[in-house]
Design a protein around this motif. Structure first.
Motif, PDB file in Angstrom:
ATOM      1  N   GLY A  38      44.050  39.188  41.909  1.00  0.00           N
ATOM      2  CA  GLY A  38      43.671  39.848  42.899  1.00  0.00           C
ATOM      3  C   GLY A  38      42.921  39.345  44.145  1.00  0.00           C
ATOM      4  N   LYS A  39      42.792  37.976  43.857  1.00  0.00           N
ATOM      5  CA  LYS A  39      42.623  37.048  45.288  1.00  0.00           C
ATOM      6  C   LYS A  39      43.573  35.673  45.180  1.00  0.00           C
ATOM      7  CE  LYS A  39      37.446  37.673  45.837  1.00  0.00           C
ATOM      8  NZ  LYS A  39      37.410  38.200  47.133  1.00  0.00           N
ATOM      9  N   PHE A  40      43.983  35.283  46.115  1.00  0.00           N
ATOM     10  CA  PHE A  40      44.865  34.206  45.995  1.00  0.00           C
ATOM     11  C   PHE A  40      44.712  33.131  45.041  1.00  0.00           C
ATOM     12  CE2 PHE A  40      47.971  30.954  47.006  1.00  0.00           C
ATOM     13  CZ  PHE A  40      49.054  31.614  47.603  1.00  0.00           C
ATOM     14  N   PHE A  41      43.522  32.668  44.692  1.00  0.00           N
ATOM     15  CA  PHE A  41      42.955  31.822  43.602  1.00  0.00           C
ATOM     16  C   PHE A  41      42.003  32.725  42.853  1.00  0.00           C
ATOM     17  CE2 PHE A  41      44.542  28.104  46.532  1.00  0.00           C
ATOM     18  CZ  PHE A  41      45.642  28.081  45.443  1.00  0.00           C
ATOM     19  N   ALA A  42      41.705  32.485  41.472  1.00  0.00           N
ATOM     20  CA  ALA A  42      40.963  33.154  40.405  1.00  0.00           C
ATOM     21  C   ALA A  42      39.466  32.502  40.900  1.00  0.00           C
ATOM     22  CB  ALA A  42      41.332  32.937  39.406  1.00  0.00           C
ATOM     23  N   CYS A  53      39.805  29.238  35.390  1.00  0.00           N
ATOM     24  CA  CYS A  53      38.709  30.080  35.831  1.00  0.00           C
ATOM     25  C   CYS A  53      38.933  31.623  35.102  1.00  0.00           C
ATOM     26  CB  CYS A  53      38.452  30.396  37.123  1.00  0.00           C
ATOM     27  SG  CYS A  53      37.820  28.874  38.058  1.00  0.00           S
ATOM     28  N   ILE A  54      40.454  31.686  34.876  1.00  0.00           N
ATOM     29  CA  ILE A  54      40.567  32.578  33.812  1.00  0.00           C
ATOM     30  C   ILE A  54      41.688  31.954  32.678  1.00  0.00           C
ATOM     31  CG2 ILE A  54      41.735  35.112  33.210  1.00  0.00           C
ATOM     32  CD1 ILE A  54      41.281  35.760  36.346  1.00  0.00           C
ATOM     33  N   GLN A  55      41.243  31.736  31.536  1.00  0.00           N
ATOM     34  CA  GLN A  55      41.842  31.033  30.371  1.00  0.00           C
ATOM     35  C   GLN A  55      43.061  32.330  30.171  1.00  0.00           C
ATOM     36  OE1 GLN A  55      39.316  30.077  27.454  1.00  0.00           O
ATOM     37  NE2 GLN A  55      39.074  27.901  28.072  1.00  0.00           N
ATOM     38  N   GLY A  56      44.422  31.677  30.135  1.00  0.00           N
ATOM     39  CA  GLY A  56      45.477  32.302  29.742  1.00  0.00           C
ATOM     40  C   GLY A  56      45.718  32.203  28.374  1.00  0.00           C
ATOM     41  N   VAL A  57      46.206  31.083  27.688  1.00  0.00           N
ATOM     42  CA  VAL A  57      46.240  30.805  26.203  1.00  0.00           C
ATOM     43  C   VAL A  57      45.200  31.195  25.508  1.00  0.00           C
ATOM     44  CG1 VAL A  57      47.228  29.329  24.729  1.00  0.00           C
ATOM     45  CG2 VAL A  57      48.326  29.426  26.675  1.00  0.00           C
ATOM     46  N   GLY A  58      43.960  30.758  26.242  1.00  0.00           N
ATOM     47  CA  GLY A  58      42.677  31.103  25.604  1.00  0.00           C
ATOM     48  C   GLY A  58      42.270  32.368  25.367  1.00  0.00           C
ATOM     49  N   GLY A  59      42.916  33.445  25.880  1.00  0.00           N
ATOM     50  CA  GLY A  59      42.770  34.785  25.606  1.00  0.00           C
ATOM     51  C   GLY A  59      42.318  35.631  26.765  1.00  0.00           C
ATOM     52  N   ILE A  60      42.417  35.235  27.886  1.00  0.00           N
ATOM     53  CA  ILE A  60      41.726  35.893  29.126  1.00  0.00           C
ATOM     54  C   ILE A  60      40.306  35.890  29.051  1.00  0.00           C
ATOM     55  CG2 ILE A  60      42.128  37.731  30.846  1.00  0.00           C
ATOM     56  CD1 ILE A  60      44.664  36.535  29.957  1.00  0.00           C
ATOM     57  N   LYS A  61      39.939  34.756  28.924  1.00  0.00           N
ATOM     58  CA  LYS A  61      38.287  34.618  29.077  1.00  0.00           C
ATOM     59  C   LYS A  61      37.996  34.042  30.353  1.00  0.00           C
ATOM     60  CE  LYS A  61      37.892  35.693  24.563  1.00  0.00           C
ATOM     61  NZ  LYS A  61      37.715  34.476  23.482  1.00  0.00           N
ATOM     62  N   LEU A  62      37.160  34.519  30.837  1.00  0.00           N
ATOM     63  CA  LEU A  62      36.665  34.576  32.302  1.00  0.00           C
ATOM     64  C   LEU A  62      35.435  33.553  32.621  1.00  0.00           C
ATOM     65  CD1 LEU A  62      38.367  37.353  32.184  1.00  0.00           C
ATOM     66  CD2 LEU A  62      37.175  37.746  34.475  1.00  0.00           C
ATOM     67  N   ALA A  63      35.570  32.401  33.460  1.00  0.00           N
ATOM     68  CA  ALA A  63      34.502  31.621  33.933  1.00  0.00           C
ATOM     69  C   ALA A  63      33.467  32.653  34.470  1.00  0.00           C
ATOM     70  CB  ALA A  63      34.880  30.720  34.680  1.00  0.00           C
ATOM     71  N   THR A  64      32.177  32.388  34.561  1.00  0.00           N
ATOM     72  CA  THR A  64      31.123  33.278  35.079  1.00  0.00           C
ATOM     73  C   THR A  64      30.820  32.399  36.540  1.00  0.00           C
ATOM     74  OG1 THR A  64      29.374  32.052  34.182  1.00  0.00           O
ATOM     75  CG2 THR A  64      30.143  33.904  32.944  1.00  0.00           C
ATOM     76  N   GLU A  65      30.334  33.358  37.607  1.00  0.00           N
ATOM     77  CA  GLU A  65      30.110  32.722  38.711  1.00  0.00           C
ATOM     78  C   GLU A  65      28.920  31.419  38.864  1.00  0.00           C
ATOM     79  OE1 GLU A  65      28.444  34.084  43.314  1.00  0.00           O
ATOM     80  OE2 GLU A  65      29.166  35.483  41.819  1.00  0.00           O
ATOM     81  N   GLU A  66      28.209  31.956  37.808  1.00  0.00           N
ATOM     82  CA  GLU A  66      26.822  31.042  37.481  1.00  0.00           C
ATOM     83  C   GLU A  66      27.393  29.675  37.092  1.00  0.00           C
ATOM     84  OE1 GLU A  66      22.606  30.631  35.000  1.00  0.00           O
ATOM     85  OE2 GLU A  66      23.957  32.258  34.566  1.00  0.00           O
ATOM     86  N   PHE A  67      28.245  29.762  36.165  1.00  0.00           N
ATOM     87  CA  PHE A  67      28.723  28.446  35.216  1.00  0.00           C
ATOM     88  C   PHE A  67      29.611  27.693  36.564  1.00  0.00           C
ATOM     89  CE2 PHE A  67      32.558  26.555  33.498  1.00  0.00           C
ATOM     90  CZ  PHE A  67      31.913  25.451  32.914  1.00  0.00           C
ATOM     91  N   ALA A  68      30.402  28.456  37.335  1.00  0.00           N
ATOM     92  CA  ALA A  68      31.396  27.761  38.079  1.00  0.00           C
ATOM     93  C   ALA A  68      30.575  27.122  39.155  1.00  0.00           C
ATOM     94  CB  ALA A  68      32.507  28.924  38.842  1.00  0.00           C
ATOM     95  N   LYS A  69      29.871  27.750  39.806  1.00  0.00           N
ATOM     96  CA  LYS A  69      28.740  27.098  40.630  1.00  0.00           C
ATOM     97  C   LYS A  69      27.951  26.158  40.342  1.00  0.00           C
ATOM     98  CE  LYS A  69      28.263  30.874  44.174  1.00  0.00           C
ATOM     99  NZ  LYS A  69      27.554  32.102  44.872  1.00  0.00           N
ATOM    100  N   GLY A  70      27.443  26.129  39.031  1.00  0.00           N
ATOM    101  CA  GLY A  70      26.791  25.327  38.561  1.00  0.00           C
ATOM    102  C   GLY A  70      27.262  23.731  38.072  1.00  0.00           C
TER     103      GLY A  70
END
Length: 380
Positions: free
Chosen positions: A218-222, A176-193
């Motif tokens: 900043g939450k237990f899981f991203a 949900c936050i890519q590390g090696v990929g460069g700190i790219k964040l998944a969106t809520e719309e994408f994740a729920k979909g």
């Protein structure tokens, strides 16, 4: 015998650590915004951690998984409560790659399928199927290139749904936050979909929380920022604060069978003592909240710096997992930060600084880092 030379190394021998600082063999102190690649969660050599590992090592370091280990049961109960998944099951192993291997294996057992969807620029490990799910052809050996995996752009829900609709997908695995990929964040719309599409087409949703989990966001899981509840969650890195450990959190929909999974070293007594000590400190020192507050502060300071430092083109992240895009290669800047400013950072791609400090990182340390970063930019 010599070492197999696969690591480009800084010519520095780190021999001591405390909190968010490390020291080399010449006595030079360094501010650590790397955390041994996001492994150091509660700080280097936390006294409670040292005490609990020493206590356990003086009692019993290891015995096999053929006997009852009450520390494993304590860890499962404590972790479930800490992360909000007390109805899930816990399988303990030794590393992040092994966690992803076992998660993908469970998904295949459950669905009877073999195809996996993974995100472009994903990193899930270096072992057999984990490396095949990693979008980096340079580290996928021919023996691992078995055509199990389709890579798709993160946040392109239509592309993922199109592949899921073919009915042959075993699992979707995402950071949900890519590390090696460069700190790219998944969106809520994408994740729920994606979660809804996985349920619709009978695929398993795996969230790889190996780097972005265990409080770092900043939450237990991203994924908890995105309002989803994956079928399988993989963790490692911060779980043991440097002691090699990994785990899979497994939905109640999965029914275990004797012999289905196994490990020699996973969940050993010393590893569990380490993981329990980590949870003690995370809870008593409110480190998840601190990661959120200190991370927001650091990102605000970086964005303020961006207004005057034109070589910074973007700042993004959550909590204490932050990416700084540069319009120049990061090499010279990192060299200056390490050798002149005495500060460790991570990196991604050729032009991204990656900040992954221990979760006890403070606002004053953030100010200190900004000062060192300004000096580094001025000197390169």
């Amino acid at each position: 015998m010599t070492l197999f030379d696969v690591y480009p190394l800084f010519d520095i021998n780190i021999v001591k650590g405390r909190g968010c600082s490390v020291w080399d063999d010449k006595g030079q102190e360094y501010l650590d915004l790397y955390g041994g690649h996001a492994v150091i969660s509660i700080g280097h050599c936390h006294p409670h951690y040292v005490e609990k590992l020493t206590e356990q090592l003086n009692a019993l370091g290891f015995y096999s998984n053929s006997v009852v280990n009450t520390l494993q049961r304590q860890l499962a109960e404590r972790l479930g409560k800490a992360c909000g998944y007390d109805d899930y099951q816990l399988f303990l192993i030794n590393s992040g790659a092994e966690a992803n291997e076992n998660a993908l294996k469970l998904a295949s057992f459950k669905t009877g399928r073999t195809r996996v969807l993974s995100a472009s620029k994903a990193f899930h490990g270096r072992t057999s199927l984990a490396v095949e799910a990693t979008d980096n052809p340079k580290i996928i050996a021919p023996i691992n290139a078995n055509n199990h995996v389709t890579y798709l752009p993160l946040n392109d829900l239509d592309a993922w749904e199109h592949e899921l609709a073919k009915g042959d997908v075993c699992a979707c695995i995402i950071e949900c936050i890519q590390g090696v990929g460069g700190i790219k964040l998944a969106t809520e719309e994408f994740a729920k979909g994606l979660q809804a599409a996985c349920k619709k087409y009978g695929a398993v949703l795996i969230c790889d929380e190996i780097q972005c989990g265990y409080g770092r966001s900043g939450k237990f899981f991203a994924h908890q920022w995105l309002g989803i509840r994956p079928d399988l969650i993989t963790v490692a890195k911060g779980i043991g604060n440097g002691f090699p450990m990994g785990a899979v959190l497994i939905s109640p929909d999965f029914k275990p069978e004797y012999g289905q999974l196994g490990t020699t070293f996973g969940g050993n007594h010393l590893a569990c003592a380490a993981a329990l000590a980590v949870l003690d400190v995370i809870e008593s020192e409110h480190l998840v909240d601190n990661a959120h507050e200190a991370g927001e502060y650091l990102m605000a300071k970086l964005k303020e710096l961006q207004t005057t430092e034109k070589r910074i083109t973007d700042v993004r992240g959550r909590g204490l997992m932050i990416g700084i895009d540069l319009d120049i290669p990061h090499k010279a800047l990192r060299q200056n930060l390490v050798y002149t400013q005495h500060c460790f950072t991570g990196c991604a791609s050729t032009n991204i600084l990656r900040l992954l400090p221990p979760l006890c990182f403070t606002k004053s340390m953030a100010d200190d880092f900004i000062g060192r970063l300004k000096k580094a930019f001025a000197e390169i």
